[in-house]
Design a protein around this motif. Structure first.
Motif, mmCIF file in Angstrom:
data_model
loop_
_atom_site.group_PDB
_atom_site.id
_atom_site.type_symbol
_atom_site.label_atom_id
_atom_site.label_comp_id
_atom_site.label_asym_id
_atom_site.label_seq_id
_atom_site.Cartn_x
_atom_site.Cartn_y
_atom_site.Cartn_z
ATOM 1 N N SER A 128 -4.692 1.767 -5.164
ATOM 2 C CA SER A 128 -3.377 1.582 -4.540
ATOM 3 C C SER A 128 -2.254 1.953 -5.506
ATOM 4 O O SER A 128 -1.266 2.581 -5.116
ATOM 5 N N TYR A 129 -2.403 1.528 -6.758
ATOM 6 C CA TYR A 129 -1.441 1.922 -7.792
ATOM 7 C C TYR A 129 -1.274 3.443 -7.821
ATOM 8 O O TYR A 129 -0.162 3.975 -7.809
ATOM 9 N N ILE A 130 -2.386 4.158 -7.894
ATOM 10 C CA ILE A 130 -2.326 5.616 -8.007
ATOM 11 C C ILE A 130 -1.628 6.223 -6.797
ATOM 12 O O ILE A 130 -0.768 7.105 -6.930
ATOM 13 N N GLY A 131 -1.986 5.733 -5.602
ATOM 14 C CA GLY A 131 -1.319 6.243 -4.405
ATOM 15 C C GLY A 131 0.186 6.063 -4.457
ATOM 16 O O GLY A 131 0.953 6.975 -4.100
ATOM 17 N N GLU A 132 0.645 4.889 -4.926
ATOM 18 C CA GLU A 132 2.081 4.627 -5.024
ATOM 19 C C GLU A 132 2.746 5.533 -6.050
ATOM 20 O O GLU A 132 3.918 5.916 -5.895
ATOM 21 N N VAL A 165 -6.959 10.608 -3.046
ATOM 22 C CA VAL A 165 -7.247 9.486 -3.937
ATOM 23 C C VAL A 165 -8.266 8.592 -3.242
ATOM 24 O O VAL A 165 -7.996 8.048 -2.167
ATOM 25 N N MET A 166 -9.436 8.397 -3.866
ATOM 26 C CA MET A 166 -10.545 7.737 -3.201
ATOM 27 C C MET A 166 -11.056 6.545 -4.003
ATOM 28 O O MET A 166 -11.388 6.693 -5.181
ATOM 29 N N GLU A 167 -11.116 5.379 -3.359
ATOM 30 C CA GLU A 167 -11.834 4.241 -3.922
ATOM 31 C C GLU A 167 -13.296 4.353 -3.506
ATOM 32 O O GLU A 167 -13.597 4.517 -2.315
ATOM 33 N N LEU A 168 -14.212 4.247 -4.465
ATOM 34 C CA LEU A 168 -15.627 4.480 -4.182
ATOM 35 C C LEU A 168 -16.491 3.313 -4.653
ATOM 36 O O LEU A 168 -16.373 2.850 -5.789
ATOM 37 N N SER A 169 -17.377 2.871 -3.788
ATOM 38 C CA SER A 169 -18.335 1.825 -4.132
ATOM 39 C C SER A 169 -19.618 2.456 -4.656
ATOM 40 O O SER A 169 -19.876 3.658 -4.474
ATOM 41 N N SER A 170 -20.454 1.629 -5.259
ATOM 42 C CA SER A 170 -21.757 2.119 -5.716
ATOM 43 C C SER A 170 -22.602 2.572 -4.540
ATOM 44 O O SER A 170 -23.375 3.526 -4.653
ATOM 45 N N PHE A 171 -22.452 1.921 -3.381
ATOM 46 C CA PHE A 171 -23.207 2.318 -2.194
ATOM 47 C C PHE A 171 -22.853 3.749 -1.787
ATOM 48 O O PHE A 171 -23.728 4.545 -1.441
ATOM 49 N N GLN A 172 -21.554 4.056 -1.809
ATOM 50 C CA GLN A 172 -21.114 5.400 -1.439
ATOM 51 C C GLN A 172 -21.564 6.444 -2.450
ATOM 52 O O GLN A 172 -21.982 7.546 -2.092
ATOM 53 N N ARG A 306 6.899 -1.235 -12.603
ATOM 54 C CA ARG A 306 7.935 -2.268 -12.587
ATOM 55 C C ARG A 306 7.988 -3.030 -11.268
ATOM 56 O O ARG A 306 8.378 -4.194 -11.241
ATOM 57 N N THR A 307 7.596 -2.377 -10.161
ATOM 58 C CA THR A 307 7.898 -2.941 -8.841
ATOM 59 C C THR A 307 6.677 -3.290 -7.995
ATOM 60 O O THR A 307 6.815 -4.020 -7.009
ATOM 61 N N PHE A 308 5.504 -2.799 -8.337
ATOM 62 C CA PHE A 308 4.318 -3.000 -7.498
ATOM 63 C C PHE A 308 4.002 -4.488 -7.376
ATOM 64 O O PHE A 308 3.887 -5.201 -8.378
ATOM 65 N N SER A 309 3.861 -4.989 -6.146
ATOM 66 C CA SER A 309 3.645 -6.420 -5.924
ATOM 67 C C SER A 309 2.180 -6.777 -5.724
ATOM 68 O O SER A 309 1.845 -7.932 -5.463
ATOM 69 N N GLY A 310 1.299 -5.790 -5.859
ATOM 70 C CA GLY A 310 -0.129 -6.052 -5.726
ATOM 71 C C GLY A 310 -0.646 -5.703 -4.356
ATOM 72 O O GLY A 310 0.103 -5.484 -3.405
ATOM 73 N N VAL A 311 -1.960 -5.672 -4.249
ATOM 74 C CA VAL A 311 -2.620 -5.396 -2.982
ATOM 75 C C VAL A 311 -2.703 -6.695 -2.193
ATOM 76 O O VAL A 311 -2.884 -7.778 -2.757
ATOM 77 N N GLU A 312 -2.574 -6.591 -0.895
ATOM 78 C CA GLU A 312 -2.641 -7.777 -0.060
ATOM 79 C C GLU A 312 -3.869 -8.627 -0.374
ATOM 80 O O GLU A 312 -4.982 -8.096 -0.459
ATOM 81 N N HIS A 313 -3.628 -9.929 -0.557
ATOM 82 C CA HIS A 313 -4.686 -10.928 -0.730
ATOM 83 C C HIS A 313 -5.394 -10.856 -2.079
ATOM 84 O O HIS A 313 -6.367 -11.571 -2.305
ATOM 85 N N ARG A 314 -4.941 -10.010 -3.000
ATOM 86 C CA ARG A 314 -5.543 -9.895 -4.329
ATOM 87 C C ARG A 314 -4.481 -10.217 -5.371
ATOM 88 O O ARG A 314 -3.842 -9.338 -5.902
#
Length: 459
Positions: A128-132, A165-172, A306-314
């Motif tokens: 998410s950081y990278i996307g922003e 920009v891709m988040e990847l799990s070990s399963f993927q 400076r401004t990123f408030s985090g990912v929802e629920h994390r």
């Protein structure tokens, strides 16, 4: 998106629909493949299967006929959650048919650079950081993978000037045979998903897939502070870019002199950094390095940090009100996740926890409650967590039936300078369908209570 790929006029079986299988089937069909999809759910009521059939794709539902797998298949593309001991998958392996996941089909169609992120923890925040960091200038970033939309869907809205920009799990990652990101990010490694992989070695092998096909023209951003990661990347052919909270790294990203540094230049002071906790700083270092390599501007990277408030629920920052700060960490469905959250704060913490009782103990929390001034619990585990707090002499400990009442008490007893933290340590399923629903309840309750008190309401 490329339309001329290896899939034209080939026969492909897609096993398991859900969203990733559905989008893989659509993409393969668009690329000219002869696609059959196979799903366990009956055809009646299977909206995804019916949708694909209308497109002209063959569908087989309600079971897994072995004759769907034969030596003439170009590949079996499976849902990542389907295990490799599934009979259909085992037959494909025996016949030498490649077993892939949809991230491989997305890569085959991509004509833009790919930044991919994996690790045991922090993948979603870093992605998410990278996307922003690409939002206001530089290439357009399309975020996909294990976050949001399947890569096979996202790639269809890209062109050569974008970055995927891709988040990847070990399963993927297990299901690739040429996947080669321009920038790979390896955050950390702890034992996880061993029930799926069978052993730590197999889990490591899956994670190493992220850089397996990279060359010296590509980049690997990796965690210099994690010994397991350092050992893993020794086999990589990519240009290595380290990040560290502990070491001065002019060739990467690091913390030095109470500031974040990127490629030998100070980016911003830690006082300006928006998220609490060393784990978030580490995620930010990795994201800044990857985004910078991918073409994001230093100004935009600095702004996001400076401004990123985090990912929802994390460990998501909700608001500051009368000197109190509220954080939603509903994704903390186990004790280690709550420990990470508690370590992030220097201020007094009012902790709200509870949820599904899986018969587990909460003793590991005890030594991390030094800054906790109050604990309010709810749900099936309310008394267990409360007892853990009492053992370490937390002065204000109360149990409640529902989350809303625990939040009400937390706001009522809080003072200027406190952190009010929802970090349940438990799954949500005793009272909520998902951790997202639980987190949304917390946010709504906070907004209601702080609105009431700020307008002369009940408190």
């Amino acid at each position: 998106m490329k339309t001329k790929t290896r899939w034209k006029n080939t026969e492909v079986l897609v096993l398991g629909l859900a969203r990733s299988g559905t989008e893989a089937a659509k993409l393969l069909y668009r690329l000219g493949a002869d696609v059959t999809v196979n799903d366990q759910a009956p055809y009646e009521g299977n909206i995804q299967a019916q949708e694909l059939e209308k497109l002209g794709i063959k569908v087989v539902c309600g079971g897994h006929p072995p004759n769907l797998v034969h030596s003439g298949l170009k590949a079996l593309v499976k849902n990542p959650g389907i295990r490799y001991d599934h009979p259909i998958v085992e037959k494909a392996v025996q016949l030498g048919v490649p077993v892939l996941t949809e991230i491989q089909t997305a890569f085959d169609a991509a004509d833009c650079p790919i930044i991919s992120v994996t690790g045991s923890n922090g993948k979603t925040t870093t992605t998410s950081y990278i996307g922003e960091m690409f939002k206001e200038d530089g290439p357009k970033a399309v975020v996909a993978g294990n976050i949001g939309r399947p890569a096979s869907e996202a790639v269809q809205s890209t062109d050569s000037s974008d970055v995927l920009v891709m988040e990847l799990s070990s399963f993927q990652l297990l299901g690739i045979d040429t996947f080669r990101p321009k920038v790979a990010v390896l955050l950390n490694l702890v034992d996880a998903h061993l029930d799926y992989h069978g052993s730590r070695d197999e889990y490591i092998r899956a994670k190493k897939q992220i850089f397996r096909y990279q060359t010296s023209d590509d980049y690997l951003v990796y965690n210099e502070d994690d010994p397991a990661v350092v050992e893993m990347v020794k086999t990589s052919a990519a240009h290595k870019v380290p990040f560290s909270l502990k070491r001065d790294l002019p060739e990467g990203a690091c913390v030095k002199k109470q500031a974040i540094w990127l490629f030998g230049k100070e980016l911003l002071s830690l006082k300006e950094f928006s998220l609490p906790g060393e784990h978030n700083t580490a995620n930010a270092l990795a994201a800044a390095a990857a985004a910078s390599i991918g073409g994001a501007s230093k100004a935009q990277i600095r702004k996001v940090l400076r401004t990123f408030s985090g990912v929802e629920h994390r460990l998501q920052f909700i608001k500051e009100w009368k000197g109190r700060r509220f954080y939603n960490n509903s994704k903390a469905t186990n004790v280690p996740a709550t420990i990470t959250a508690l370590k992030a704060f220097e201020e007094p913490v009012i902790l709200i926890g509870g949820g599904l009782d899986r018969g587990l103990a909460f003793d590991e929390l005890e030594k991390y409650m030094g800054k906790v001034k109050a604990v309010f619990t709810y749900g099936e585990t309310a008394e267990k967590i409360a007892e853990t707090a009492r053992k370490v002499s937390v002065k204000n400990v109360k149990t409640f039936e529902i989350l809303n009442d625990a939040v009400d008490e937390a706001v009522g007893c809080s003072e200027d300078g406190d952190v009010i933290l929802l970090s349940p340590s438990c799954a949500s399923w005793d009272q909520y369908r998902t951790f997202e629903e639980r987190g949304d309840t917390f946010i709504r309750t906070v907004e209601r209570l702080t609105a009431e008190t700020s307008t002369g309401g009940q408190k």
